[in-house]
Design an enzyme around this catalytic site. Structure first.
Site, short mmCIF file in Angstrom:
data_model
loop_
_atom_site.label_atom_id
_atom_site.label_comp_id
_atom_site.label_asym_id
_atom_site.label_seq_id
_atom_site.Cartn_x
_atom_site.Cartn_y
_atom_site.Cartn_z
CD GLN A 1 5.08 5.50 1.16
OE1 GLN A 1 5.33 6.62 0.74
NE2 GLN A 1 3.87 4.98 1.12
CB ALA B 1 3.40 2.11 -1.56
CB SER C 1 6.18 4.64 -2.06
OG SER C 1 5.77 5.85 -2.67
CG HIS D 1 5.22 9.36 -4.32
ND1 HIS D 1 5.03 10.62 -4.82
CD2 HIS D 1 4.03 8.73 -4.45
CE1 HIS D 1 3.76 10.77 -5.22
NE2 HIS D 1 3.13 9.62 -5.01
CG ASP E 1 0.73 12.15 -5.78
OD1 ASP E 1 0.80 11.30 -6.69
OD2 ASP E 1 0.86 11.87 -4.58
CD GLU F 1 -3.06 6.70 -6.35
OE1 GLU F 1 -2.01 7.30 -6.68
OE2 GLU F 1 -3.17 6.09 -5.29
CG HIS G 1 0.88 8.24 -8.83
ND1 HIS G 1 1.38 8.11 -7.56
CD2 HIS G 1 1.73 7.56 -9.63
CE1 HIS G 1 2.49 7.37 -7.58
NE2 HIS G 1 2.72 7.02 -8.84
ZN LIG Z 1 1.22 9.41 -5.87
#
Ligand SMILES: [Zn+2]
Length: 264
Positions: free
Chosen positions: A140, A161, A166, A168, A175, A224, A227
């Site tokens: 990230q 982010a 994030s 993630h 995603d 998004e 996501h």
């Molecule tokens: Zn994402």
């Protein structure tokens, strides 16, 4: 004379009876309304009851404040520890897009749910692809710096982010894309058959569309449709049914005190 008195008394008694029965009639109506409401409630809970149900799912703040909790809240305000790496990462067993082995990973529970969801979509001839899942803190750092160098820090912050912020990094996010948008992450995915199916069914497998349209002010991110965040079926379904973002949902529960996720 006595007779007259009896007549007066009897008629007074009768009048009082009429009055009583009128009262009764009103009560009767109330009762019927109440009964109807109760019956309706049994089939379809009213809003208060839905809120009660929501309240019973996430019990206290530790469930959104600890890195490893399935319901952990991660946004621009709430971050993960720099050194947090989920202990149960596995490689997802679904079609993927990118070569990088890191992003093909999810936490075990989420990976299993993802596979079940993709399999279910296939039954409707819809083929989903996993593009980007787990992302380490260091990845990230690299990603955000690249975006920032290219578009400026403020713009980068709208769709990428800052490290530690994030979702993630939780290992609970994927995603998702499809061939109809050339396996890219584009807003148009939300209008594809796959994107619409995902929006309508993700919660059944424990996922929510984390950054819905028109909620940038709250989530801090542009729309998004790709996501998806794993929260477990119970919480994901409650969030879906509420029609709220995860921030708004937690705010309603009294677990966060401000709905806006922007950093102060
Ligand atoms: Zn994402």
């Amino acid at each position: 004379m006595k007779k007259w008195w009896s007549i007066i008394l009897v008629s007074m008694f009768l009048m009082s009876l009429v009055a009583c029965s009128e009262d009764d009639a009103t009560n009767e109506e109330d009762k019927t309304e109440l009964q109807e409401e109760t019956e309706e409630n049994e089939e379809e809970p009213n809003e208060d009851e839905v809120e009660d149900n929501i309240d019973s799912i996430i019990k206290d703040e530790s469930e959104i404040a600890e890195d490893a909790k399935i319901t952990a809240l991660v946004n621009k305000k709430y971050g993960l520890s720099e050194d947090y790496i989920p202990e149960d990462l596995v490689t997802v067993d679904v079609p993927t897009v990118l070569e990088n082995p890191e992003v093909k990973q999810l936490r075990e529970e989420a990976a299993k749910a993802l596979k079940e969801m993709f399999t279910e979509a296939e039954k409707s001839d819809l083929y989903l692809h996993a593009r980007s899942g787990y992302r380490s803190y260091d990845t990230q750092v690299e990603l955000f710096n690249n975006y920032a160098a290219e578009h400026g820090k403020e713009e980068a912050n709208r769709y990428s982010a800052k490290p530690g912020h994030s979702e993630h990094q939780t290992g609970l996010v994927m995603d998702v894309t499809s061939e109809s948008v050339n396996l890219e992450l584009e807003e148009a995915f939300g209008e594809t058959e796959e994107g619409i199916w995902l929006k309508e069914h993700a919660h059944e497998f424990g996922f929510i569309i984390r950054y819905p349209q028109g909620k940038e002010e709250i989530t801090g991110y542009i729309y998004e449709p790709w996501h998806i965040r794993y929260l477990g079926v119970e919480v994901a379904t409650a969030v879906y049914d509420s029609g709220l973002t995860y921030e708004e949902y937690l705010y309603e529960e009294g677990l966060i005190h401000e709905v806006n996720s922007e950093q102060e």
